[in-house]
Design a protein around this motif. Structure first.
Motif, mmCIF file in Angstrom:
data_model
loop_
_atom_site.group_PDB
_atom_site.id
_atom_site.type_symbol
_atom_site.label_atom_id
_atom_site.label_comp_id
_atom_site.label_asym_id
_atom_site.label_seq_id
_atom_site.Cartn_x
_atom_site.Cartn_y
_atom_site.Cartn_z
ATOM 1 N N ARG A 85 -15.470 -14.351 -24.161
ATOM 2 C CA ARG A 85 -14.293 -14.491 -25.026
ATOM 3 C C ARG A 85 -13.512 -13.184 -25.108
ATOM 4 O O ARG A 85 -12.285 -13.184 -25.095
ATOM 5 C CB ARG A 85 -14.709 -14.934 -26.423
ATOM 6 N N GLU A 91 -5.416 -12.553 -22.774
ATOM 7 C CA GLU A 91 -4.743 -13.691 -22.137
ATOM 8 C C GLU A 91 -4.539 -14.837 -23.143
ATOM 9 O O GLU A 91 -3.448 -15.410 -23.230
ATOM 10 C CB GLU A 91 -5.586 -14.180 -20.959
ATOM 11 N N ASN A 92 -5.571 -15.136 -23.919
ATOM 12 C CA ASN A 92 -5.471 -16.222 -24.907
ATOM 13 C C ASN A 92 -4.463 -15.900 -26.014
ATOM 14 O O ASN A 92 -3.687 -16.766 -26.430
ATOM 15 C CB ASN A 92 -6.835 -16.529 -25.513
ATOM 16 N N ARG A 95 -0.837 -16.239 -24.806
ATOM 17 C CA ARG A 95 -0.327 -17.615 -24.737
ATOM 18 C C ARG A 95 0.228 -18.083 -26.081
ATOM 19 O O ARG A 95 1.124 -18.908 -26.133
ATOM 20 C CB ARG A 95 -1.445 -18.572 -24.301
ATOM 21 N N ARG A 96 -0.332 -17.558 -27.162
ATOM 22 C CA ARG A 96 0.077 -18.003 -28.500
ATOM 23 C C ARG A 96 1.177 -17.142 -29.110
ATOM 24 O O ARG A 96 1.967 -17.610 -29.903
ATOM 25 C CB ARG A 96 -1.124 -18.012 -29.437
#
Length: 119
Positions: A85, A91-92, A95-96
């Protein structure tokens, strides 16, 4: 060798301090790390073949097993999942959160540093 007549690897002592600090909240260091080492030594003694000449060795995996038993948390799996994680965190978040690449990079770096124990 000590009380249980077992050998402790240096990594097992380090793992006892690190993992007990992270996962056992109802006690304080160094007592909780010593308790984990004691339990691991007792388990190694109990599972030892009585015909073995060499004393049993407590490894960091032994410590992980004890922490997992005490907390009902699969510590080894949890640490690997967390590592995955953390590698994908930037990256995660990216995206948001749109248009804030620098902020996302800075926050991700700070979170990774905090979770790995680097100050």
């Amino acid at each position: 060798r000590g009380h249980h007549r077992v050998e402790y690897t240096p990594s097992s002592v380090e793992a006892a301090a690190r993992l007990s600090d992270r996962y056992i909240n109802d006690r304080f260091l160094p007592d909780k790390a010593i308790d984990v080492l004691d339990e691991a030594g007792a388990m190694a003694t109990l599972t030892r073949n009585r015909f073995d000449i060499e004393p049993p060795t407590v490894t960091d995996q032994s410590i992980t097993d004890i922490i997992s038993q005490w907390t009902n948390i699969p510590v080894g799996k949890l640490e690997m999942d967390e590592m995955d994680r953390l590698q994908l965190l930037e990256e995660n978040l990216g995206r948001r959160v749109k248009g804030q690449e620098r902020a996302v990079r800075t926050v991700s770096k700070a979170i990774r540093r905090a979770r790995t124990g680097i100050r």
